[in-house]
Enzyme design. Structure first.
Site, PDB file in Angstrom:
ATOM      1  N   CYS A   1       2.515  19.341 -17.310  1.00  0.00           N
ATOM      2  CA  CYS A   1       2.791  18.396 -18.393  1.00  0.00           C
ATOM      3  C   CYS A   1       3.261  19.174 -19.624  1.00  0.00           C
ATOM      4  O   CYS A   1       3.001  20.381 -19.743  1.00  0.00           O
ATOM      5  CB  CYS A   1       1.486  17.661 -18.694  1.00  0.00           C
ATOM      6  SG  CYS A   1       1.575  16.497 -20.048  1.00  0.00           S
TER       7      CYS A   1
ATOM      8  N   CYS B   1      -4.261  15.233 -20.257  1.00  0.00           N
ATOM      9  CA  CYS B   1      -4.055  14.250 -21.338  1.00  0.00           C
ATOM     10  C   CYS B   1      -3.770  12.844 -20.814  1.00  0.00           C
ATOM     11  O   CYS B   1      -3.583  11.917 -21.592  1.00  0.00           O
ATOM     12  CB  CYS B   1      -2.935  14.701 -22.273  1.00  0.00           C
ATOM     13  SG  CYS B   1      -1.282  14.556 -21.543  1.00  0.00           S
TER      14      CYS B   1
ATOM     15  N   GLN C   1       0.846  -1.196   0.000  1.00  0.00           N
ATOM     16  CA  GLN C   1       0.000   0.000   0.000  1.00  0.00           C
ATOM     17  C   GLN C   1       0.880   1.244   0.000  1.00  0.00           C
ATOM     18  O   GLN C   1       0.378   2.361  -0.066  1.00  0.00           O
ATOM     19  CB  GLN C   1      -0.880   0.020   1.255  1.00  0.00           C
ATOM     20  CG  GLN C   1      -1.825  -1.157   1.356  1.00  0.00           C
ATOM     21  CD  GLN C   1      -2.396  -1.285   2.769  1.00  0.00           C
ATOM     22  OE1 GLN C   1      -3.401  -0.665   3.103  1.00  0.00           O
ATOM     23  NE2 GLN C   1      -1.758  -2.083   3.595  1.00  0.00           N
ATOM     24  N   ASN C   2       2.188   1.042   0.116  1.00  0.00           N
ATOM     25  CA  ASN C   2       3.090   2.185   0.237  1.00  0.00           C
ATOM     26  C   ASN C   2       3.387   2.792  -1.127  1.00  0.00           C
ATOM     27  O   ASN C   2       3.465   2.094  -2.130  1.00  0.00           O
ATOM     28  CB  ASN C   2       4.401   1.763   0.917  1.00  0.00           C
ATOM     29  CG  ASN C   2       4.144   1.250   2.319  1.00  0.00           C
ATOM     30  OD1 ASN C   2       3.072   1.474   2.867  1.00  0.00           O
ATOM     31  ND2 ASN C   2       5.112   0.577   2.895  1.00  0.00           N
ATOM     32  N   VAL C   3       3.600   4.104  -1.101  1.00  0.00           N
ATOM     33  CA  VAL C   3       3.854   4.840  -2.343  1.00  0.00           C
ATOM     34  C   VAL C   3       5.303   5.336  -2.388  1.00  0.00           C
ATOM     35  O   VAL C   3       5.671   6.128  -3.234  1.00  0.00           O
ATOM     36  CB  VAL C   3       2.867   6.029  -2.477  1.00  0.00           C
ATOM     37  CG1 VAL C   3       1.442   5.533  -2.671  1.00  0.00           C
ATOM     38  CG2 VAL C   3       2.929   6.973  -1.258  1.00  0.00           C
TER      39      VAL C   3
ATOM     40  N   SER D   1      -2.308  -1.257   9.368  1.00  0.00           N
ATOM     41  CA  SER D   1      -3.396  -1.244  10.352  1.00  0.00           C
ATOM     42  C   SER D   1      -4.585  -2.073   9.858  1.00  0.00           C
ATOM     43  O   SER D   1      -5.519  -2.327  10.613  1.00  0.00           O
ATOM     44  CB  SER D   1      -3.829   0.200  10.648  1.00  0.00           C
ATOM     45  OG  SER D   1      -4.196   0.840   9.442  1.00  0.00           O
TER      46      SER D   1
ATOM     47  N   HIS E   1      -1.524   1.424  -4.182  1.00  0.00           N
ATOM     48  CA  HIS E   1      -1.933   2.828  -4.021  1.00  0.00           C
ATOM     49  C   HIS E   1      -1.083   3.782  -4.857  1.00  0.00           C
ATOM     50  O   HIS E   1      -1.064   4.978  -4.608  1.00  0.00           O
ATOM     51  CB  HIS E   1      -1.898   3.226  -2.531  1.00  0.00           C
ATOM     52  CG  HIS E   1      -2.943   2.522  -1.712  1.00  0.00           C
ATOM     53  ND1 HIS E   1      -2.964   2.507  -0.331  1.00  0.00           N
ATOM     54  CD2 HIS E   1      -4.024   1.803  -2.091  1.00  0.00           C
ATOM     55  CE1 HIS E   1      -3.999   1.811   0.091  1.00  0.00           C
ATOM     56  NE2 HIS E   1      -4.655   1.360  -0.949  1.00  0.00           N
TER      57      HIS E   1
ATOM     58  N   CYS F   1      -0.884  13.474 -15.923  1.00  0.00           N
ATOM     59  CA  CYS F   1      -1.507  14.722 -16.370  1.00  0.00           C
ATOM     60  C   CYS F   1      -3.023  14.625 -16.244  1.00  0.00           C
ATOM     61  O   CYS F   1      -3.625  13.656 -16.711  1.00  0.00           O
ATOM     62  CB  CYS F   1      -1.119  15.007 -17.825  1.00  0.00           C
ATOM     63  SG  CYS F   1      -1.891  16.514 -18.451  1.00  0.00           S
TER      64      CYS F   1
HETATM   65  P1  OAD Z   1      -1.237   2.881   9.034  1.00  0.00           P
HETATM   66  O1  OAD Z   1      -0.521   4.119   9.460  1.00  0.00           O
HETATM   67  O2  OAD Z   1      -2.718   2.882   9.087  1.00  0.00           O
HETATM   68  O3  OAD Z   1      -0.742   1.643   9.900  1.00  0.00           O
HETATM   69  C1  OAD Z   1       0.619   1.403  10.149  1.00  0.00           C
HETATM   70  C2  OAD Z   1       0.715   0.109  10.935  1.00  0.00           C
HETATM   71  O4  OAD Z   1       2.089  -0.218  11.070  1.00  0.00           O
HETATM   72  C3  OAD Z   1       0.139   0.187  12.352  1.00  0.00           C
HETATM   73  O5  OAD Z   1      -0.709  -0.943  12.558  1.00  0.00           O
HETATM   74  C4  OAD Z   1       1.374   0.130  13.260  1.00  0.00           C
HETATM   75  O6  OAD Z   1       1.127  -0.570  14.477  1.00  0.00           O
HETATM   76  C5  OAD Z   1       2.333  -0.645  12.400  1.00  0.00           C
HETATM   77  N1  OAD Z   1       3.760  -0.364  12.636  1.00  0.00           N
HETATM   78  C6  OAD Z   1       4.364   0.831  12.889  1.00  0.00           C
HETATM   79  N2  OAD Z   1       5.693   0.687  12.962  1.00  0.00           N
HETATM   80  C7  OAD Z   1       5.964  -0.617  12.742  1.00  0.00           C
HETATM   81  C8  OAD Z   1       7.169  -1.403  12.673  1.00  0.00           C
HETATM   82  N3  OAD Z   1       8.372  -0.855  12.847  1.00  0.00           N
HETATM   83  N4  OAD Z   1       7.045  -2.724  12.424  1.00  0.00           N
HETATM   84  C9  OAD Z   1       5.824  -3.312  12.251  1.00  0.00           C
HETATM   85  N5  OAD Z   1       4.675  -2.619  12.303  1.00  0.00           N
HETATM   86  C10 OAD Z   1       4.732  -1.298  12.538  1.00  0.00           C
HETATM   87  O7  OAD Z   1      -0.686   2.534   7.559  1.00  0.00           O
HETATM   88  P2  OAD Z   1      -1.351   1.610   6.442  1.00  0.00           P
HETATM   89  O8  OAD Z   1      -1.985   0.409   7.032  1.00  0.00           O
HETATM   90  O9  OAD Z   1      -0.314   1.422   5.411  1.00  0.00           O
HETATM   91  O10 OAD Z   1      -3.827   5.136   1.819  1.00  0.00           O
HETATM   92  O11 OAD Z   1      -2.476   2.557   5.885  1.00  0.00           O
HETATM   93  C11 OAD Z   1      -3.240   2.128   4.800  1.00  0.00           C
HETATM   94  C12 OAD Z   1      -3.569   3.271   3.886  1.00  0.00           C
HETATM   95  O12 OAD Z   1      -4.176   4.317   4.652  1.00  0.00           O
HETATM   96  C13 OAD Z   1      -2.370   3.959   3.265  1.00  0.00           C
HETATM   97  O13 OAD Z   1      -1.899   3.307   2.092  1.00  0.00           O
HETATM   98  C14 OAD Z   1      -2.915   5.316   2.919  1.00  0.00           C
HETATM   99  C15 OAD Z   1      -3.665   5.605   4.209  1.00  0.00           C
HETATM  100  O14 OAD Z   1      -4.729   6.489   4.110  1.00  0.00           O
HETATM  101  C16 OAD Z   1      -3.901   6.055   0.849  1.00  0.00           C
HETATM  102  O15 OAD Z   1      -3.268   7.095   0.900  1.00  0.00           O
HETATM  103  C17 OAD Z   1      -4.810   5.688  -0.257  1.00  0.00           C
END
Ligand code: OAD
Length: 256
Positions: free
Chosen positions: A155, A137, A108-110, A196, A126, A134
Site C-alpha cells: 500500500c 490502514c 460466490q465467485n471472485v 456445490s 466472497h 491494506c
Molecule cells: P465448488 O467447486 O464447490 O462446486 C462447483 C459446482 O459446480 C459443483 O457442484 C459442480 O458439479 C458444478 N459444475 C461444474 N461445472 C459446471 C458447469 N459447466 N455447469 C454447471 N455446473 C457445473 O464451487 P463453489 O460451490 O462455488 O470459497 O464453492 C463455494 C466456495 O468454496 C467458494 O466460493 C470458495 C470455496 O472454498 C471461498 O474461497 C471463501
C-alpha cells in the site's frame, strides 16, 4: 425420445414457465458457472482444493505466515482469469437482468466474470480477486495487473496489501450477506447455479428462498446436498441450460 430426455424437456419447460411468470428473480452462482470459461472449480475433478490446502494459502494465518506464498497463488489465479472470457451462462444471466423487473445476482465467485458479461446488480459474497486491501490502514484499491509487478504488493502507507477475498475463518461482508438474504426472501424464483452448495452462509440462501415460498431451481452437472430440496434440478452445463432458460423472456422488451 428417451424417457430421461422427455423428463428433462418437461423440467426445462416448467422452469421456463416459472421464469416467464416471475416478477422478481434471485440467482446464486458458484465456481461451476465459470468452469466453461476455463476457470478451475474448487471441488470435484480438477478442483483447486484437490491440489492445494486452503490452510496453506487462504486463511489470515497463512497470509501472516507467508504472504509471498499466498500471493503467488492468487497472482496465478488472477492471471488465469485475466486470460478468460465470460461464457454463454454469464451472458444469459446478464440478459435476464435486462428483462426481468427485479433481478439480483449473488455470486460466490471472485473472478469478476459476471460484471464482464454485463451484469450490474451483482453481490460478490466472497469478495473479488481484483480488489486489494491494506492490512495496516484498511484502504481498498482496485488492481488489474496480472501478473503483479511486486509480490507481495504494498500500500502507499507501506503496509502489506492482501487479496480482497473472504478467507476461511472470516466473516462475509455484512452488507453483502444482508442484501443477498433480502433478495432471497422476496423473490418468486431462485436459481442455484454451478455451486456445490456446501459452503455457508451462501448455501443458506436457497433454503431461505424455499422457506419464503419461492420456486427454487438448481442447475448443476451433478446432484448436490441441495438437489432433493429444490423444486427442480436441471442437470447439465450452465453455459447450455441458462441460455435455453433465458429464451423464456426473450420476447419481452429489455427494461434497461
Ligand atoms: P465448488 O467447486 O464447490 O462446486 C462447483 C459446482 O459446480 C459443483 O457442484 C459442480 O458439479 C458444478 N459444475 C461444474 N461445472 C459446471 C458447469 N459447466 N455447469 C454447471 N455446473 C457445473 O464451487 P463453489 O460451490 O462455488 O470459497 O464453492 C463455494 C466456495 O468454496 C467458494 O466460493 C470458495 C470455496 O472454498 C471461498 O474461497 C471463501
Amino acid at each position: 425420445m428417451s424417457i430421461a430426455s422427455h423428463s428433462e424437456q418437461a423440467n426445462l419447460a416448467q422452469a421456463r414457465d416459472w421464469l416467464a411468470e416471475a416478477r422478481s428473480i434471485a440467482v446464486l452462482t458458484g465456481a461451476g458457472i465459470s468452469a466453461e470459461s476455463g476457470i478451475p472449480t474448487f471441488r470435484g475433478p480438477g478442483g483447486l482444493w484437490n491440489n492445494y490446502r486452503p490452510e496453506d494459502l487462504a486463511t489470515p494465518e497463512a497470509f501472516a505466515r507467508d504472504p509471498k506464498l499466498s500471493w503467488e497463488w492468487y497472482d496465478w489465479r488472477r492471471q488465469r482469469v485475466a486470460a478468460a472470457h465470460p461464457n454463454p451462462g454469464h451472458a444469459a444471466l446478464a440478459e435476464l437482468e435486462r428483462r426481468v423487473p427485479a433481478f439480483t445476482l449473488i455470486t460466490q465467485n471472485v473472478d469478476g466474470l459476471h460484471r464482464a458479461a454485463g451484469s450490474r446488480n451483482v453481490i460478490e459474497l466472497h469478495g473479488s480477486l481484483w480488489r486489494l486491501r491494506c492490512v495496516a490502514c484498511a484502504r481498498e484499491v482496485e488492481n488489474r495487473e496480472a501478473p503483479l509487478r511486486e509480490i507481495p504488493p504494498r500500500c502507499s502507507c507501506g503496509g502489506l496489501l492482501r487479496p480482497g477475498v473472504v478467507w476461511f475463518g472470516e466473516a462475509l461482508p455484512a452488507d453483502a450477506i444482508q442484501q443477498a438474504a433480502r433478495a432471497a426472501a422476496r423473490c418468486d424464483l431462485f436459481l442455484v447455479c454451478g455451486t456445490s452448495a456446501v459452503v455457508y452462509p451462501a448455501a443458506s440462501l436457497p433454503e431461505r428462498a424455499l422457506f419464503a415460498g419461492a420456486k427454487v431451481v438448481e442447475i448443476n452437472l451433478e446432484p448436490t446436498p441441495f438437489s432433493e430440496a429444490a423444486h427442480l434440478s436441471l442437470r447439465g452445463k450452465s453455459g447450455e441450460i441458462l441460455p435455453r432458460l433465458a429464451q423464456a423472456v426473450r420476447h419481452t422488451e429489455p427494461l434497461i
